[in-house]
Design a protein around this motif. Structure first.
Motif, mmCIF file in Angstrom:
data_model
loop_
_atom_site.group_PDB
_atom_site.id
_atom_site.type_symbol
_atom_site.label_atom_id
_atom_site.label_comp_id
_atom_site.label_asym_id
_atom_site.label_seq_id
_atom_site.Cartn_x
_atom_site.Cartn_y
_atom_site.Cartn_z
ATOM 1 N N VAL A 19 -9.894 18.527 16.530
ATOM 2 C CA VAL A 19 -10.409 17.168 16.733
ATOM 3 C C VAL A 19 -9.261 16.171 16.820
ATOM 4 C CG1 VAL A 19 -11.732 15.298 15.654
ATOM 5 C CG2 VAL A 19 -12.694 17.608 15.737
ATOM 6 N N LEU A 20 -8.300 16.277 15.913
ATOM 7 C CA LEU A 20 -7.185 15.334 15.915
ATOM 8 C C LEU A 20 -6.265 15.536 17.117
ATOM 9 C CD1 LEU A 20 -6.293 15.200 12.113
ATOM 10 C CD2 LEU A 20 -7.525 13.483 13.468
ATOM 11 N N GLU A 21 -5.992 16.776 17.473
ATOM 12 C CA GLU A 21 -5.128 17.041 18.634
ATOM 13 C C GLU A 21 -5.725 16.481 19.919
ATOM 14 O OE1 GLU A 21 -4.525 21.268 18.567
ATOM 15 O OE2 GLU A 21 -3.050 21.143 16.939
ATOM 16 N N GLN A 22 -7.063 16.511 20.016
ATOM 17 C CA GLN A 22 -7.732 15.997 21.211
ATOM 18 C C GLN A 22 -8.021 14.491 21.120
ATOM 19 O OE1 GLN A 22 -10.898 18.463 22.824
ATOM 20 N NE2 GLN A 22 -10.084 20.226 21.705
ATOM 21 N N LYS A 23 -7.542 13.879 20.047
ATOM 22 C CA LYS A 23 -7.733 12.441 19.816
ATOM 23 C C LYS A 23 -9.207 12.040 19.844
ATOM 24 C CE LYS A 23 -3.345 10.519 20.945
ATOM 25 N NZ LYS A 23 -2.760 9.295 21.417
ATOM 26 N N LEU A 24 -10.054 12.905 19.256
ATOM 27 C CA LEU A 24 -11.475 12.605 19.168
ATOM 28 C C LEU A 24 -11.804 11.844 17.890
ATOM 29 C CD1 LEU A 24 -12.955 15.963 20.502
ATOM 30 C CD2 LEU A 24 -12.660 13.789 21.742
ATOM 31 N N ALA A 25 -10.878 11.810 16.950
ATOM 32 C CA ALA A 25 -11.033 11.046 15.714
ATOM 33 C C ALA A 25 -9.674 10.508 15.312
ATOM 34 C CB ALA A 25 -11.608 11.908 14.594
ATOM 35 N N ALA A 26 -9.685 9.373 14.630
ATOM 36 C CA ALA A 26 -8.453 8.769 14.140
ATOM 37 C C ALA A 26 -8.075 9.330 12.773
ATOM 38 C CB ALA A 26 -8.612 7.256 14.047
ATOM 39 N N CYS A 27 -9.077 9.751 12.014
ATOM 40 C CA CYS A 27 -8.875 10.205 10.636
ATOM 41 C C CYS A 27 -10.028 11.132 10.279
ATOM 42 C CB CYS A 27 -8.861 8.988 9.713
ATOM 43 S SG CYS A 27 -8.888 9.354 7.947
ATOM 44 N N ILE A 28 -9.729 12.149 9.487
ATOM 45 C CA ILE A 28 -10.783 13.037 8.977
ATOM 46 C C ILE A 28 -10.542 13.230 7.491
ATOM 47 C CG2 ILE A 28 -11.866 15.308 9.101
ATOM 48 C CD1 ILE A 28 -10.807 15.488 12.002
ATOM 49 N N GLN A 29 -11.564 12.959 6.712
ATOM 50 C CA GLN A 29 -11.486 13.165 5.271
ATOM 51 C C GLN A 29 -12.345 14.373 4.910
ATOM 52 O OE1 GLN A 29 -13.017 9.216 4.603
ATOM 53 N NE2 GLN A 29 -11.104 8.608 3.611
ATOM 54 N N SER A 30 -11.907 15.141 3.911
ATOM 55 C CA SER A 30 -12.705 16.273 3.433
ATOM 56 C C SER A 30 -12.935 16.111 1.934
ATOM 57 C CB SER A 30 -12.014 17.599 3.741
ATOM 58 O OG SER A 30 -10.768 17.688 3.112
ATOM 59 N N ILE A 31 -14.173 16.383 1.544
ATOM 60 C CA ILE A 31 -14.575 16.227 0.145
ATOM 61 C C ILE A 31 -15.352 17.479 -0.272
ATOM 62 C CG2 ILE A 31 -15.920 14.844 -1.481
ATOM 63 C CD1 ILE A 31 -15.677 12.520 0.571
ATOM 64 N N PRO A 32 -14.976 18.123 -1.395
ATOM 65 C CA PRO A 32 -15.755 19.276 -1.866
ATOM 66 C C PRO A 32 -17.155 18.835 -2.304
ATOM 67 C CG PRO A 32 -13.709 19.014 -3.137
ATOM 68 C CD PRO A 32 -13.829 17.835 -2.236
#
Length: 101
Positions: A19-32
């Motif tokens: 997603v980030l490499e394709q510039k489809l999102a500026a930021c991705i957060q992950s939460i358990p």
């Protein structure tokens, strides 16, 4: 904002990097998280992570398609939650960091 869940660190990493490499999102957060749900007629539970993708509304269909291609679930959660308001410099950063159609 797009939300999806994963139960595998390798799938999480693959989705985030793609997603980030394709510039489809500026930021991705992950939460358990600990999920409880009905699947195949019975109650299930799973340790998952929720991914919160900061993106533009116009990119949703590309994100959905990419996640479906990479995900290990038969029916992954992929939902879009619109921003109704926000700090303008932050929203501008999202727009500038994601691909333009």
């Amino acid at each position: 904002m797009v939300l999806t869940t994963v139960n595998s660190d390798s799938i999480k990493k693959t989705i985030i990097e793609s997603v980030l490499e394709q510039k489809l999102a500026a930021c991705i957060q992950s939460i358990p998280i600990h999920s409880h749900y009905i699947w195949d007629g019975s109650v299930q539970e799973d340790h998952e992570q929720i991914l919160i993708l900061k993106t533009q509304k116009a990119l949703y269909s590309k994100i959905e398609s990419l996640i479906c291609d990479l995900h290990n679930y038969d029916v992954p959660q992929i939902v879009q939650v619109p921003f109704t308001d926000g700090f303008n410099p932050y929203l501008s950063w999202i727009e500038q960091s994601t691909q333009q159609d």
